[in-house]
Every structure is written in C-alpha cells, then in structure tokens.
Design an enzyme around this catalytic site. Structure first.
Site, mmCIF file in Angstrom:
data_model
loop_
_atom_site.group_PDB
_atom_site.id
_atom_site.type_symbol
_atom_site.label_atom_id
_atom_site.label_comp_id
_atom_site.label_asym_id
_atom_site.label_seq_id
_atom_site.Cartn_x
_atom_site.Cartn_y
_atom_site.Cartn_z
ATOM 1 N N HIS A 34 -0.771 35.697 -14.720
ATOM 2 C CA HIS A 34 0.363 36.291 -15.278
ATOM 3 C C HIS A 34 1.149 37.014 -14.348
ATOM 4 C CE1 HIS A 34 2.203 37.060 -19.280
ATOM 5 N NE2 HIS A 34 2.421 38.383 -18.770
ATOM 6 N N LYS A 179 9.664 35.204 -23.680
ATOM 7 C CA LYS A 179 10.037 36.095 -22.764
ATOM 8 C C LYS A 179 9.637 35.675 -21.355
ATOM 9 C CE LYS A 179 8.566 40.739 -21.477
ATOM 10 N NZ LYS A 179 8.289 42.027 -22.133
ATOM 11 N N LYS A 181 9.118 35.901 -17.271
ATOM 12 C CA LYS A 181 9.238 37.018 -16.370
ATOM 13 C C LYS A 181 9.678 36.427 -15.190
ATOM 14 C CE LYS A 181 6.595 40.310 -17.887
ATOM 15 N NZ LYS A 181 7.133 41.590 -18.484
ATOM 16 N N ASP A 210 12.623 39.070 -18.311
ATOM 17 C CA ASP A 210 12.248 40.490 -17.987
ATOM 18 C C ASP A 210 12.153 40.456 -16.563
ATOM 19 O OD1 ASP A 210 11.293 42.943 -17.594
ATOM 20 O OD2 ASP A 210 9.662 43.055 -18.732
ATOM 21 N N GLU A 236 15.620 42.309 -20.005
ATOM 22 C CA GLU A 236 15.083 43.455 -19.872
ATOM 23 C C GLU A 236 14.940 44.108 -18.231
ATOM 24 O OE1 GLU A 236 11.248 42.783 -21.833
ATOM 25 O OE2 GLU A 236 10.360 44.591 -21.315
ATOM 26 N N ASP A 261 12.981 49.160 -20.367
ATOM 27 C CA ASP A 261 11.688 49.111 -20.597
ATOM 28 C C ASP A 261 11.338 50.436 -19.726
ATOM 29 O OD1 ASP A 261 8.972 48.823 -20.966
ATOM 30 O OD2 ASP A 261 8.852 46.867 -20.110
ATOM 31 N N LYS A 285 6.415 51.478 -26.308
ATOM 32 C CA LYS A 285 5.087 51.289 -25.815
ATOM 33 C C LYS A 285 4.302 52.624 -25.945
ATOM 34 C CE LYS A 285 6.382 47.607 -22.754
ATOM 35 N NZ LYS A 285 6.343 47.018 -21.354
ATOM 36 N N GLU A 339 6.140 41.812 -28.953
ATOM 37 C CA GLU A 339 5.523 41.062 -28.071
ATOM 38 C C GLU A 339 4.255 41.241 -27.988
ATOM 39 O OE1 GLU A 339 7.553 42.011 -24.474
ATOM 40 O OE2 GLU A 339 6.206 43.574 -24.116
HETATM 41 C C1 MUC Z 1 6.637 44.437 -19.539
HETATM 42 O O1 MUC Z 1 7.106 44.943 -18.489
HETATM 43 O O2 MUC Z 1 7.104 44.251 -20.511
HETATM 44 C C2 MUC Z 1 4.697 42.895 -21.463
HETATM 45 C C3 MUC Z 1 4.684 41.550 -21.544
HETATM 46 C C4 MUC Z 1 4.424 40.924 -20.280
HETATM 47 O O3 MUC Z 1 4.359 39.834 -20.066
HETATM 48 O O4 MUC Z 1 4.403 41.844 -19.374
HETATM 49 C C5 MUC Z 1 4.499 43.206 -20.023
HETATM 50 C C6 MUC Z 1 5.153 44.256 -19.286
HETATM 51 MG MG MG Z 2 9.144 44.871 -19.402
#
Ligand code: MUC
Ligand code: MG
Length: 385
Positions: A34, A179, A181, A210, A236, A261, A285, A339
């Site tokens: 991840h 989502k 990354k 994000d 994000e 975030d 969170k 999420e």
């Molecule tokens: C984040 O920054 O949102 C949440 C889901 C993911 O894949 O990473 C986290 C942290």
């Molecule tokens: Mg985030």
C-alpha cells in the site's frame, strides 16, 4: 475560585473504576503493498489497548499508525511507551462513567499523543457500554444509520493492477467509489495513471484522489483542472498540512472539491480551515481528533461552517473501524460516506467476527459496546515480540 477539573465527584461508582490497562503492539500483513506519497507498507501496525473495570467489564481500543511516525508523528513504539508510562497511570482509578474527566486527566499527563489517547478512550466507552448493555453509539447520541457507503483505496501505483483490483471490487459489489493514492511519482505520471483508471471505469465507478501533502501550490494549480476534466470527484490534502491558506487560494478558482485531512487534527485546526474557506469536506479520524467525543466536536465545527463530512481511516482493523462506525453512525449528515475498508486489506483480522461489507456498504456491528470481540489467539499471533 474556578472548580478544579480534577475534582472527582463523590458519587463515583466504585464498580466502574478503571482497574487495569494493557497495551500490545501488533503487525498484521496487508494483502498487497500500500503506497502513499511518502511511505509504503506491507503490514499495518497497531497498538491494541485492553482495559478492565472493577466490575470485571472489559473494553478494547486500537491506535493505528501508517509507516511508523511518517503519516503523523506517532509510532506504535511511542504510543505504547506513552500509554504505559503516562496515560494509563493518569486514569487508573477513575470511573468509566466520567469520559470527559478521563480525557482531561490524559491531556494533563501528555501533550497531543492523539492516537494513544483515542485508543484508551475507545476502550473506556466499550467497557462502559458493555456494563450498561448498550452499543457505544447510544452513548454518543444514538444512531442515525446502521450502515455507511464505503470506498476502497487503490494504492499499488500500477494502473493495470489497480484496474483489475477495482473490477474485482465492483463485481463483488463491495466498493464502487475508489480513492487513488497519488504523489509517490511525478504529477504527469499520476495524471496518466488516473486517465487510464477513469477511462477503464467510466460510468461504473467514482474516483477521488489523495495526494497526502505531496504537491506544492504551483503543481496543484496546474493539476486540479486536469483532475476535474477526468471527472475526479474530490481531491484530498493536495498541499502540505501547514499550507491552509494555499488550500483557500486553490478553492478561490473552483475545479474539484477539496478535502482536508492532515491539516485538521483539533477543533482549532477545523475552525481555522473553516474561517479561511480552505476545504469543502473534512476527513474525520480518531487518531487525529483524540477520541470519539472530540471527533464529534470537530464534526460540529465543520457542520457549523457548511463543510461536508467524510469518514476517514488509517487502515484500522475491525476494532478501530467499529469504533469509527459508532461515531459516524450518529452524525446527522455523512454526505461523502466512509473509507473503512481497513479490515479488507489485512490478510487477517483481530476480532472473532469481522465487520460486514455488503452492497457497497459497511455495517455497524450489533451488540453491546463496540459490537466486536477481540480474538486473543490472533492478538498473540500478531503481537510483536
Ligand atoms: C489517508 O491519508 O487518508 C486512508 C486510506 C488510505 O489508503 O490511507 C489512509 C490515510
Ligand atoms: Mg488522507
């Protein structure tokens, strides 16, 4: 003279006194690597808190981290050390029926340490709710909903693998929002990757991204219109957490809605984001807001400013995810869903009965407390030795 915040009322029920708190570091492998902008994990690390009241009731809580002290400043090693040396001793003997007093004592014992405090507070609520025979959600105002739309995060960085993964989630009717990354590679490479994803999934899935603080303002100004053209629904934390004014400047030329975030931990952070008009949505969170009650406070500031709510995660297991769901269940509006796919990215869970994922939603577990039961064999298996 103002009342001392630490005056313990005489009517404190002795049977609800917190007798024991223990903490265990666990590392649970993930089904694949991840990758975020500045870190990458193949195992998720948590501190599991177990708490016992004088009446024998037990409560559990979880502090999640991501990639050591790199997503935020807390690592599992620091969380465990501060729980054992400072936070647990500060609350032993207090009644679980005084969650605000427990919070005040911990704030006096340690600055920040939000994930560590959140784990203890969750365990307090769990033990109290189990004693009363009610779900934690009831102690937070009761449920508006019993399930929440849940997205999946694509974060291998390889678009072919990501399309295949998204197709599998769609086919299983588990997730229809994804989502992505971004920020681990140059922006142009991410734009090309997103183009492939948006073409492959067009009309069947919603994409959000994000950046985890990866871009500077110039890069964001250049890339946001491209993301808007690709149909990305939400971006994000494109900028570093400190650049809240920059987020406001980006929003002055609307392209894609922006979600805060890493720039919103406290109610004061939320107030500043609201005052500057720096976000359309905020990700809530427990590890950021230091517990269930504070999460609802941050949500209240956002609601007062017309900022949308999103149920954020830090890849929690079913324990941490359940705690979030109890808080999210009581929010009036949760327009952007949540999420909490964390339990699904782990190769194994830490509870006897994992959360239920069905028809693109995750369900609040039933039963008293958090509604999940710690599997002590699993705890031993994944405990760091
Ligand atoms: C984040 O920054 O949102 C949440 C889901 C993911 O894949 O990473 C986290 C942290
Ligand atoms: Mg985030």
């Amino acid at each position: 003279m103002p009342e001392s915040p630490f005056t313990v009322p005489a009517d404190l029920r002795n049977d609800l006194a917190i007798r024991e708190i223990s903490s265990t570091i666990v590392d649970v492998p993930t089904v694949r690597r991840h990758k975020l902008s500045s870190l990458s994990v193949t195992a998720q690390s948590y501190v599991i808190v177990e708490l016992r009241l004088a009446n024998g009731a037990q409560g559990i809580g979880e502090a999640a981290t991501l990639g050591g002290p790199r997503w935020s400043e807390e690592s599992v090693e620091a969380i465990k050390a501060n729980i054992d040396a400072h936070l647990a001793p500060a609350v032993i003997g207090l009644g679980a029926d005084r969650p605000e007093l427990v919070a005040a004592r911990m704030d006096a014992a340690a600055k920040r340490n939000n994930a560590a405090k959140a784990a203890i507070k969750t365990a307090v609520f769990d033990a109290l709710a189990r004693t009363l025979g009610v779900p934690v959600a009831l102690l937070l105002g009761g449920q508006m909903r019993d399930s929440i739309p849940v997205l999946w995060t694509l974060a291998s960085g390889d678009p072919a693998q990501e399309i295949e993964e998204a197709e599998a989630k769609l086919a299983a009717r588990l997730h229809e929002t994804f989502k992505v990354k971004i920020g681990a590679q140059p922006p142009e490479a991410d734009m090309a990757r997103l183009k492939r994803l948006s073409v492959a999934l067009a009309g069947r899935a919603r994409l959000i991204v994000d950046a985890n603080q990866a871009w500077d303002e110039t890069t964001a100004t250049r890339c946001l219109p491209v993301l808007a053209d690709l149909g990305v629904a939400l971006v994000e934390q494109p900028l570093p957490a400190w650049n809240v004014a920059g987020m406001a400047r980006l929003r002055a030329h609307p392209t894609v809605p922006l979600m805060a975030d890493e720039c919103v931990f406290t109610t004061h952070d939320m107030l500043q984001v609201a005052a500057l008009g720096a976000a359309d949505v905020v990700s809530l969170k427990l590890v950021k807001h230091a517990g269930l009650l504070n999460l609802k406070r941050v949500a209240a500031v956002a609601e007062a400013a017309g900022i949308g709510l999103y149920g954020g995660c830090l890849l929690e297991s079913s324990i941490g995810a359940a705690a979030h769901l109890h808080a999210f269940a009581g929010l009036r509006e949760l327009a952007w869903g949540c999420e909490h796919f964390g339990p699904q990215i782990l190769t194994d869970d830490l509870v006897t009965q994992p959360l239920r994922f069905e028809e693109f939603r995750v369900y609040l577990p039933a039963g008293p407390g958090l509604g999940v039961t710690l599997d002590r064999d699993k705890l031993r298996r994944y405990a760091r030795t």
